[in-house]
Design a protein around this motif. Structure first.
Motif, PDB file in Angstrom:
ATOM      1  N   ILE A   1      -8.110  -1.736   6.266  1.00  0.00           N
ATOM      2  CA  ILE A   1      -6.418  -2.763   6.678  1.00  0.00           C
ATOM      3  C   ILE A   1      -5.425  -2.434   5.980  1.00  0.00           C
ATOM      4  O   ILE A   1      -5.805  -1.901   4.648  1.00  0.00           O
ATOM      5  N   ARG A   2      -4.156  -1.645   5.737  1.00  0.00           N
ATOM      6  CA  ARG A   2      -3.223  -1.096   5.097  1.00  0.00           C
ATOM      7  C   ARG A   2      -1.610  -1.772   6.005  1.00  0.00           C
ATOM      8  O   ARG A   2      -0.922  -0.542   5.948  1.00  0.00           O
ATOM      9  N   PRO A   3      -1.759  -3.256   6.385  1.00  0.00           N
ATOM     10  CA  PRO A   3       0.016  -3.704   6.195  1.00  0.00           C
ATOM     11  C   PRO A   3       0.450  -3.258   5.155  1.00  0.00           C
ATOM     12  O   PRO A   3       0.104  -3.333   4.147  1.00  0.00           O
ATOM     13  N   ASP A   4       1.825  -2.777   5.221  1.00  0.00           N
ATOM     14  CA  ASP A   4       3.237  -2.684   4.777  1.00  0.00           C
ATOM     15  C   ASP A   4       3.228  -4.144   4.333  1.00  0.00           C
ATOM     16  O   ASP A   4       3.559  -5.313   4.722  1.00  0.00           O
ATOM     17  N   TYR A   5       3.297  -5.155   2.459  1.00  0.00           N
ATOM     18  CA  TYR A   5       2.885  -5.910   2.424  1.00  0.00           C
ATOM     19  C   TYR A   5       3.931  -6.613   2.250  1.00  0.00           C
ATOM     20  O   TYR A   5       3.843  -7.919   3.299  1.00  0.00           O
ATOM     21  N   ALA A   6       5.447  -6.323   2.287  1.00  0.00           N
ATOM     22  CA  ALA A   6       6.637  -6.951   2.121  1.00  0.00           C
ATOM     23  C   ALA A   6       7.055  -7.060   3.188  1.00  0.00           C
ATOM     24  O   ALA A   6       7.677  -7.956   4.322  1.00  0.00           O
ATOM     25  N   ALA A   7       6.539  -6.136   4.780  1.00  0.00           N
ATOM     26  CA  ALA A   7       7.195  -6.066   6.202  1.00  0.00           C
ATOM     27  C   ALA A   7       5.969  -7.429   6.820  1.00  0.00           C
ATOM     28  O   ALA A   7       6.488  -7.294   7.872  1.00  0.00           O
ATOM     29  N   ASN A   8       4.836  -7.199   6.583  1.00  0.00           N
ATOM     30  CA  ASN A   8       3.990  -7.983   7.743  1.00  0.00           C
ATOM     31  C   ASN A   8       3.906  -8.953   6.970  1.00  0.00           C
ATOM     32  O   ASN A   8       3.686 -10.359   5.472  1.00  0.00           O
ATOM     33  N   ARG A   9       4.209  -9.969   8.358  1.00  0.00           N
ATOM     34  CA  ARG A   9       5.286 -11.350   7.480  1.00  0.00           C
ATOM     35  C   ARG A   9       4.265 -12.327   9.155  1.00  0.00           C
ATOM     36  O   ARG A   9       5.402 -13.275   9.765  1.00  0.00           O
ATOM     37  N   PRO A  10       3.267 -12.747   8.790  1.00  0.00           N
ATOM     38  CA  PRO A  10       2.595 -13.407  10.037  1.00  0.00           C
ATOM     39  C   PRO A  10       2.578 -14.824   9.233  1.00  0.00           C
ATOM     40  O   PRO A  10       2.930 -15.650   8.293  1.00  0.00           O
ATOM     41  N   ALA A  11       3.210 -15.406  11.030  1.00  0.00           N
ATOM     42  CA  ALA A  11       3.651 -16.702  10.045  1.00  0.00           C
ATOM     43  C   ALA A  11       1.960 -17.943   9.711  1.00  0.00           C
ATOM     44  O   ALA A  11       0.523 -17.803  10.214  1.00  0.00           O
ATOM     45  N   TYR A  12       2.220 -18.589   8.920  1.00  0.00           N
ATOM     46  CA  TYR A  12       1.214 -19.263   8.185  1.00  0.00           C
ATOM     47  C   TYR A  12       1.620 -20.604   8.311  1.00  0.00           C
ATOM     48  O   TYR A  12       3.059 -21.449   8.458  1.00  0.00           O
TER      49      TYR A  12
ATOM     50  N   ALA B   1       6.801 -21.068   3.954  1.00  0.00           N
ATOM     51  CA  ALA B   1       7.900 -20.234   4.082  1.00  0.00           C
ATOM     52  C   ALA B   1       7.504 -18.629   4.714  1.00  0.00           C
ATOM     53  O   ALA B   1       6.480 -18.399   3.942  1.00  0.00           O
ATOM     54  N   VAL B   2       8.452 -17.756   5.601  1.00  0.00           N
ATOM     55  CA  VAL B   2       8.281 -16.657   5.362  1.00  0.00           C
ATOM     56  C   VAL B   2       8.107 -15.909   4.395  1.00  0.00           C
ATOM     57  O   VAL B   2       8.456 -16.074   3.767  1.00  0.00           O
ATOM     58  N   HIS B   3       7.332 -15.164   4.326  1.00  0.00           N
ATOM     59  CA  HIS B   3       6.072 -14.492   3.356  1.00  0.00           C
ATOM     60  C   HIS B   3       5.776 -13.028   3.062  1.00  0.00           C
ATOM     61  O   HIS B   3       5.329 -12.948   4.301  1.00  0.00           O
ATOM     62  N   GLY B   4       4.994 -11.976   2.430  1.00  0.00           N
ATOM     63  CA  GLY B   4       4.306 -11.097   2.833  1.00  0.00           C
ATOM     64  C   GLY B   4       3.679 -10.966   2.490  1.00  0.00           C
ATOM     65  O   GLY B   4       3.130 -12.678   2.220  1.00  0.00           O
ATOM     66  N   SER B   5       2.597  -9.899   3.128  1.00  0.00           N
ATOM     67  CA  SER B   5       1.476 -10.813   3.034  1.00  0.00           C
ATOM     68  C   SER B   5       0.462  -9.508   3.000  1.00  0.00           C
ATOM     69  O   SER B   5       0.627  -8.931   3.684  1.00  0.00           O
ATOM     70  N   GLY B   6      -0.936  -9.054   2.320  1.00  0.00           N
ATOM     71  CA  GLY B   6      -1.386  -8.069   3.404  1.00  0.00           C
ATOM     72  C   GLY B   6      -2.438  -8.757   3.907  1.00  0.00           C
ATOM     73  O   GLY B   6      -3.853  -7.734   3.891  1.00  0.00           O
TER      74      GLY B   6
ATOM     75  N   ARG C   1      -8.342 -13.176   9.957  1.00  0.00           N
ATOM     76  CA  ARG C   1      -7.764 -12.542   9.601  1.00  0.00           C
ATOM     77  C   ARG C   1      -8.743 -11.441   8.661  1.00  0.00           C
ATOM     78  O   ARG C   1     -10.118 -11.742   8.427  1.00  0.00           O
ATOM     79  N   ALA C   2      -7.469 -10.400   8.897  1.00  0.00           N
ATOM     80  CA  ALA C   2      -8.195  -9.468   8.173  1.00  0.00           C
ATOM     81  C   ALA C   2      -7.522  -8.608   6.712  1.00  0.00           C
ATOM     82  O   ALA C   2      -6.176  -8.721   6.904  1.00  0.00           O
ATOM     83  N   SER C   3      -8.238  -8.881   5.499  1.00  0.00           N
ATOM     84  CA  SER C   3      -7.656  -8.407   4.851  1.00  0.00           C
ATOM     85  C   SER C   3      -7.798  -6.711   4.287  1.00  0.00           C
ATOM     86  O   SER C   3      -8.170  -5.891   4.439  1.00  0.00           O
ATOM     87  N   THR C   4      -6.201  -6.424   3.775  1.00  0.00           N
ATOM     88  CA  THR C   4      -5.752  -5.459   2.694  1.00  0.00           C
ATOM     89  C   THR C   4      -7.004  -4.561   2.367  1.00  0.00           C
ATOM     90  O   THR C   4      -7.378  -5.398   1.449  1.00  0.00           O
ATOM     91  N   GLY C   5      -7.186  -4.058   2.355  1.00  0.00           N
ATOM     92  CA  GLY C   5      -8.521  -2.492   1.693  1.00  0.00           C
ATOM     93  C   GLY C   5     -10.386  -2.575   2.584  1.00  0.00           C
ATOM     94  O   GLY C   5     -10.505  -2.038   1.982  1.00  0.00           O
ATOM     95  N   GLN C   6     -10.034  -4.068   3.583  1.00  0.00           N
ATOM     96  CA  GLN C   6     -11.203  -4.424   4.077  1.00  0.00           C
ATOM     97  C   GLN C   6     -11.236  -2.944   5.025  1.00  0.00           C
ATOM     98  O   GLN C   6     -10.367  -2.308   5.740  1.00  0.00           O
ATOM     99  N   GLN C   7     -12.237  -2.133   5.538  1.00  0.00           N
ATOM    100  CA  GLN C   7     -12.901  -1.449   6.148  1.00  0.00           C
ATOM    101  C   GLN C   7     -13.758  -2.007   7.543  1.00  0.00           C
ATOM    102  O   GLN C   7     -14.752  -3.126   7.329  1.00  0.00           O
TER     103      GLN C   7
ATOM    104  N   PRO D   1      -8.375 -16.117  -3.337  1.00  0.00           N
ATOM    105  CA  PRO D   1      -6.882 -16.517  -3.663  1.00  0.00           C
ATOM    106  C   PRO D   1      -5.137 -16.413  -2.638  1.00  0.00           C
ATOM    107  O   PRO D   1      -4.631 -16.260  -2.769  1.00  0.00           O
ATOM    108  N   GLY D   2      -6.232 -16.046  -1.013  1.00  0.00           N
ATOM    109  CA  GLY D   2      -5.749 -15.933  -0.454  1.00  0.00           C
ATOM    110  C   GLY D   2      -4.540 -14.615   0.412  1.00  0.00           C
ATOM    111  O   GLY D   2      -4.702 -14.230  -0.095  1.00  0.00           O
TER     112      GLY D   2
END
Length: 639
Positions: A436-447, A458-463, A497-503, A406-407
């Motif tokens: 991996i556990r960034p703050d979703y709203a504050a974590n905004r890598p460029a895509y 568009a600038v967007h929160g990301s996991g 890219r490493a995704s939230t919850g991955q260890q 789901p991206g």
């Protein structure tokens, strides 16, 4: 505003139950907008806040539409407008069965992405134009101005209440029917499930900081009992849940995917089995549909196309089941994973990857996953609850074509909080394993590649957290040798890219940077102490046995050749173009026996489950998982 003034009086006193919500001395602009709209349209403020929370968690998303063309905190839908400006891409015709023993006799059909007319769109996808008529506000204002959007939602709730013949009561308990109608559902069960969720939010209360930095609060009303009778006068259809395998806490229906035969060796669109007895169910795979609800249902009912077990609707969280859990759906592109998984497709009406998913769908999905995990003994972690983008290619040739949904904008952190398994630090100090556990709203890598090749998203929160070859954002991105192309910041490029919850096992540290073992090398990401993007955790890791410079990795855990009986062709182990080098460590998700489910005929009487003696560890190798033979590695607790 003249028509709005004619519709309802402009002011009303707040009800006692809502008094705690007003917070006049510290209210943010958005909180004040809720208070003003509630007063103007005589809707209890708590009801307005509760509905908005279930739609968007009070986020405005900077005016960007949701996956179903919904805008703003109230998720007012204008799908026709959103579709008209969105870029569409077609779901490719990859062989999602993922088993080379039975080649696809006919190509998979690609779903239609034709732009529907306004008349063809259901009412639930065009609530914003209705809100514009009720309020006199422009559609543009309702899409982009959060205060106007809230006013539009209040007007819709008041109109629904009047349609039901109910007074504009100050008591939140009297608004159950209007809340249910606000969902846009055309059946009583779905509307009621939605309203039940809203009233659960009202009872528990909520407070959070929105995506534009505003704090919004809803005081708890633990004793609130809604009056449900008005819903039964709404004239909605009765939906049958017969045949569906769902928890009672969601709205669910059975819309079967056809299992049809076209010739001696040609059939679709799934395989009969006897799960969880043979084989067992070990994974849940989260997808997004890249298409609208009606088109998705049409696709899954096409016997020549692929299949999945469940579809989830974005506007209200409604669920349709298509393939029984005992049978094997064709959804993941990896036969080993298909044979041992349940696939969940989440509605994505727009192909824009930076569009957002509703809280109603997140909650329905979490309830379904909780139910399935308990029923089949599936661990609630990121090596068993997989995104389609975490499923490995079964062979080297298949790697570049594996899906990426789901991206990076799926909120795994919030999803696992809803599952009751939040990602938390479980080790002291800095730890040798991190989650991996960034703050979703504050974590905004460029895509990039949203709306066209190379175009900025568009600038967007990301996991997801971006990975570099050194502790410097100017260094090269980590390369995936299996993909064969240079790494990019493309929204569909999962190489770096490493995704939230991955260890992952920690490989090094440098100031605010942490390196992990990833795809056979060190991969660096920013992890400042003041705003960490990973937390220390415990776990088990594997490394090559002594004397081995490296060991092979696999995209599927198949048995050794000697395990196959006569009449069942032995499957090649097919190592991937990756290795696990000496000195590197990777976190273990599971230890499994080598298995292959032989199913190449329409009838199930010839299907066989072959289980070997070889054991495998499932590990988090890159963005996707991989398998390594247990005989090749040693497993130890992380120190």
């Amino acid at each position: 505003m003249a028509s709005a003034a004619l519709l309802l009086p402009l002011c009303a006193a707040a009800s006692p139950a809502d008094a705690a919500d007003a917070r006049p001395t510290s209210a943010t602009g958005l909180q004040r907008a809720f208070a003003a709209a509630a007063a103007q349209y005589h809707v209890p403020q708590s009801v307005l806040l509760g509905v908005s929370y279930l739609q968007s968690r009070w986020d405005a998303h900077a005016g960007a539409p949701s996956v179903t063309g919904g805008y703003g905190p109230m998720h007012l839908t204008d799908a026709r407008t959103a579709l008209g400006v969105a870029s569409h891409h077609r779901r490719d015709a990859q062989a999602l069965r993922g088993d080379s023993v039975r080649p696809e006799p006919r190509p998979a059909r690609v779903p239609d992405v034709r732009l529907p007319s306004s008349a063809e769109l259901p009412a639930r996808l065009k609530t914003l134009p209705k809100a514009a008529r009720l309020t006199g506000l422009s559609p543009a204002a309702l899409r982009t101005d959060p205060a106007a959007n809230v006013a539009g939602g209040a007007a819709l709730l008041a109109a629904a209440q009047r349609t039901l013949g109910e007074p504009l009561s100050a008591d939140p308990a009297d608004w159950y029917g209007a809340v249910a109608r606000f969902s846009g559902a055309d059946d009583t069960a779905t509307a009621a499930a939605y309203a039940d969720d809203v009233y659960q939010v009202l009872r528990s209360g909520e407070e959070r900081t929105t995506d534009d930095g505003q704090t919004v609060a809803l005081a708890a009303q633990p004793g609130l009992v809604p009056r449900t009778a008005p819903l039964h006068r709404a004239g909605l259809r009765t939906l049958s849940a017969a045949g569906a395998e769902c928890p009672t806490t969601v709205s669910c229906e059975w819309i079967p995917a056809p299992h049809e035969r076209f010739g001696d060796d040609d059939y679709g669109n799934h395989d009969v089995a006897d799960r969880p007895a043979s084989p067992d169910i070990r994974y849940i795979v989260v997808h997004d549909t890249e298409g609208g609800w009606e088109g998705v249902l049409s696709s899954v009912q096409d016997p020549t196309y692929v299949s999945w077990n469940y579809s989830l609707r974005s506007t209200d969280g409604h669920i349709a089941q298509h393939v029984k859990a005992k049978d094997v759906a064709w959804h993941a592109g990896n036969w080993y994973v298909n044979a041992k998984s349940v696939g969940l497709e989440h509605e994505g009406f727009l192909a824009r990857p930076d569009s957002w998913f509703t809280e109603a769908m997140y909650r329905a999905s979490a309830r379904l996953v909780t139910y399935l995990a308990a029923k089949y003994g599936i661990p609630l972690d990121r090596q068993h609850i997989l995104g389609h983008d975490n499923v490995p290619g079964p062979t080297t040739a298949s790697i570049p074509g594996m899906h990426t949904d789901p991206g990076p904008f799926w909120d795994w952190r919030h999803y696992f909080e809803l599952l009751g398994r939040p990602f938390e630090a479980t080790a002291g100090g800095s730890g040798s394993v991190v989650t991996i556990r960034p703050d979703y709203a504050a974590n905004r890598p460029a895509y990039t590649d949203c709306g066209g090749q190379g175009l900025a998203c568009a600038v967007h929160g990301s996991g997801d957290v971006r990975l570099y070859s050194d502790h410097d954002e100017k260094s090269a991105l980590v390369k995936d040798v299996g993909d064969g192309s240079a790494p990019t910041t493309g929204v569909n490029d999962v190489a770096s890219r490493a995704s939230t919850g991955q260890q992952y096992a920690v490989a090094d540290r440098w100031g605010d940077w942490t390196a992990i073992w990833y795809l056979g090398r060190k991969a660096w990401f920013r992890n400042p102490e003041a705003q960490p993007t990973a937390v220390p955790t415990t776990g088990q890791v594997v490394t090559p046995k002594d004397g081995r410079d490296s060991v092979a990795l696999y995209g599927r855990a198949y048995p050794e050749a000697g395990a196959y009986p006569a009449g069942v062709p032995a499957q090649a182990l097919s190592p991937l173009p990756y290795t696990l080098p000496k000195g590197q460590k990777y976190v273990v998700g599971d230890k499994v026996a080598g298995e292959y489910y032989y199913a190449v005929t329409f009838a199930g009487d010839s299907h066989r489950l072959i289980v070997g003696d070889d054991q495998y560890y499932e590990i988090q190798y890159g963005h996707r998982v991989a398998f390594v033979r247990a005989a090749d590695v040693k497993a130890t607790p992380a120190t």
